[in-house]
Scaffold this motif. Structure first.
Motif, PDB file in Angstrom:
ATOM      1  N   THR A  75     -20.424 -95.083  72.209  1.00 28.84           N
ATOM      2  CA  THR A  75     -19.461 -95.251  71.207  1.00 28.84           C
ATOM      3  C   THR A  75     -17.932 -96.228  71.492  1.00 28.84           C
ATOM      4  O   THR A  75     -17.040 -96.564  70.052  1.00 28.84           O
ATOM      5  CB  THR A  75     -18.422 -93.917  71.346  1.00 28.84           C
ATOM      6  N   ASP A 103     -16.925 -98.802  69.044  1.00 25.36           N
ATOM      7  CA  ASP A 103     -15.424 -99.184  69.231  1.00 25.36           C
ATOM      8  C   ASP A 103     -14.700-100.632  69.580  1.00 25.36           C
ATOM      9  O   ASP A 103     -13.823-101.638  68.675  1.00 25.36           O
ATOM     10  CB  ASP A 103     -14.334 -98.327  69.963  1.00 25.36           C
ATOM     11  N   ARG A 155     -11.222 -94.648  58.607  1.00 19.73           N
ATOM     12  CA  ARG A 155     -10.614 -93.483  59.021  1.00 19.73           C
ATOM     13  C   ARG A 155     -10.461 -93.490  59.962  1.00 19.73           C
ATOM     14  O   ARG A 155      -8.678 -92.851  59.953  1.00 19.73           O
ATOM     15  CB  ARG A 155     -11.967 -92.470  58.642  1.00 19.73           C
ATOM     16  N   GLN A 156     -10.913 -94.299  61.085  1.00 22.99           N
ATOM     17  CA  GLN A 156      -9.971 -94.083  62.443  1.00 22.99           C
ATOM     18  C   GLN A 156      -8.832 -95.178  62.502  1.00 22.99           C
ATOM     19  O   GLN A 156      -7.831 -94.055  62.581  1.00 22.99           O
ATOM     20  CB  GLN A 156     -11.421 -93.962  63.162  1.00 22.99           C
ATOM     21  N   ARG A 187      -8.720 -93.703  69.390  1.00 20.89           N
ATOM     22  CA  ARG A 187      -9.215 -94.090  68.052  1.00 20.89           C
ATOM     23  C   ARG A 187     -10.689 -93.411  68.650  1.00 20.89           C
ATOM     24  O   ARG A 187     -11.309 -92.196  67.608  1.00 20.89           O
ATOM     25  CB  ARG A 187      -9.904 -95.165  67.876  1.00 20.89           C
ATOM     26  N   GLN A 188     -11.113 -92.996  69.393  1.00 23.94           N
ATOM     27  CA  GLN A 188     -11.567 -92.413  69.498  1.00 23.94           C
ATOM     28  C   GLN A 188     -11.648 -90.593  70.157  1.00 23.94           C
ATOM     29  O   GLN A 188     -12.804 -89.718  70.434  1.00 23.94           O
ATOM     30  CB  GLN A 188     -13.715 -92.868  70.463  1.00 23.94           C
ATOM     31  N   GLU A 189     -10.462 -90.591  70.795  1.00 23.65           N
ATOM     32  CA  GLU A 189     -10.634 -89.040  71.217  1.00 23.65           C
ATOM     33  C   GLU A 189     -11.046 -88.976  72.936  1.00 23.65           C
ATOM     34  O   GLU A 189     -12.034 -87.779  72.031  1.00 23.65           O
ATOM     35  CB  GLU A 189     -10.374 -87.987  70.676  1.00 23.65           C
ATOM     36  N   GLU A 208      -6.438 -93.375  60.370  1.00 22.55           N
ATOM     37  CA  GLU A 208      -5.410 -91.528  60.800  1.00 22.55           C
ATOM     38  C   GLU A 208      -4.606 -92.178  62.132  1.00 22.55           C
ATOM     39  O   GLU A 208      -3.260 -91.798  62.364  1.00 22.55           O
ATOM     40  CB  GLU A 208      -6.794 -91.031  61.909  1.00 22.55           C
TER      41      GLU A 208
END
Lengths: 162, 162
Positions: free
Chosen positions: A12, A16, A141-142, A34-36, A145
DNA sequence: TATTTACCCGACTATTTTAGTAGGTTATTA
DNA sequence: TAATAACCTACTAAAATAGTCGGGTAAATA
């Protein structure tokens, strides 16, 4: 066979990186937002990715990480291999000593499975992932957010409950 | 993705059952001896295999377990599924809520991988495994070792060191 | 040159899962 | 009724995962 969040996080994060590679190096704190994924955990993962020469680092302000080669030359299998020890499905790491020194009854089956998984993940490049529709949608979407920020996001979530 | 000794043990035990199915039910203590898997652990695994209707049990002396259907109607995927919750490679069990309720960037990739693994293991029956040369050879060695018994086996091991 | 940014590194820790133990109960056969 | 073997519940040691914490060090900017 070991494929847990560790390997998933690594892929992931690398994806990114590929998606945001057009404005210089990408910082781990950006990826973290972004990816938490926890920043410290990312640091551990990228330490391994760097040692396997999948990324290069740039220190100092404006620094971050860059992919070490072209998007179509980095494959998912390489990323998973870099952070897990292997995508091996056998219990003996291919040594055939699974039953007190000898080969266990199902050893060859797990070897076949390992090959199967490895072949599959070896064929998927970051380039291919970046092109996928489902990936592009999630990425959009990310970005949205992150622009809103956490407090705004919470307000919208609260509003949607009503 | 979860494929550890639990799933491997289950497949090994089921294959042992298939290999020794021609003289009535096979007891777990026999499997335990041949495959060097702890008896209590086997009991746990067979409890799940029985609930998934892959085996039937016969209680009392001379009892044991039997495969519930023909060897070519039981597939490795079913066995692994019975003891692990799934051979799922996603972190969200396919629910698409991997990133705080939404879909994570790599969700679809892990879905694809899960399908790939599942398809592969779904095509392999116990029948096919029983026919394989590597399996037959290991099975023969195991029968020989059990005949010798543990003490004799140790003597041979000791003799081979000299 | 001071400060900030961000990589770098090692040690520590909570949680979960795995793998295995222990001790009993129930059913069947000899 | 004695032996055998399935069945069941609860407990436990060890390992791996998924982090945290606290300090560094290198490079850029002001």
């Amino acid at each position: 066979m070991r494929l847990t969040t560790k390997g998933r996080y690594a892929v992931t994060a690398m994806l990114d990186l590929a998606l945001h590679s057009d404005h210089g190096p990408v910082s781990l704190s950006d990826i973290s937002t972004r990816q938490e994924i926890s920043l410290s955990y990312l640091e551990q993962l990228f330490s391994k990715l760097r040692k396997q020469a999948l990324v290069t680092s740039v220190r100092g302000p404006g620094g971050g990480y860059r992919l070490s080669r072209s998007h179509n030359e980095i494959f998912v299998a390489q990323i998973v291999d870099a952070v897990n020890e292997s995508v091996d499905a056998t219990g003996c790491k291919g040594r055939s000593d699974c039953q007190s020194g000898s080969t266990c009854l199902t050893h060859h089956l797990w070897c076949d499975l390992s090959d199967q998984i490895h072949d599959f993940l070896s064929q998927i490049s970051l380039e291919q992932l970046v092109m996928r529709n489902d990936v592009r949608q999630v990425a959009e979407r990310q970005n949205f957010e992150v622009q809103l920020g956490c407090s705004e996001k919470d307000k919208i979530s609260a509003a949607m409950v009503d």
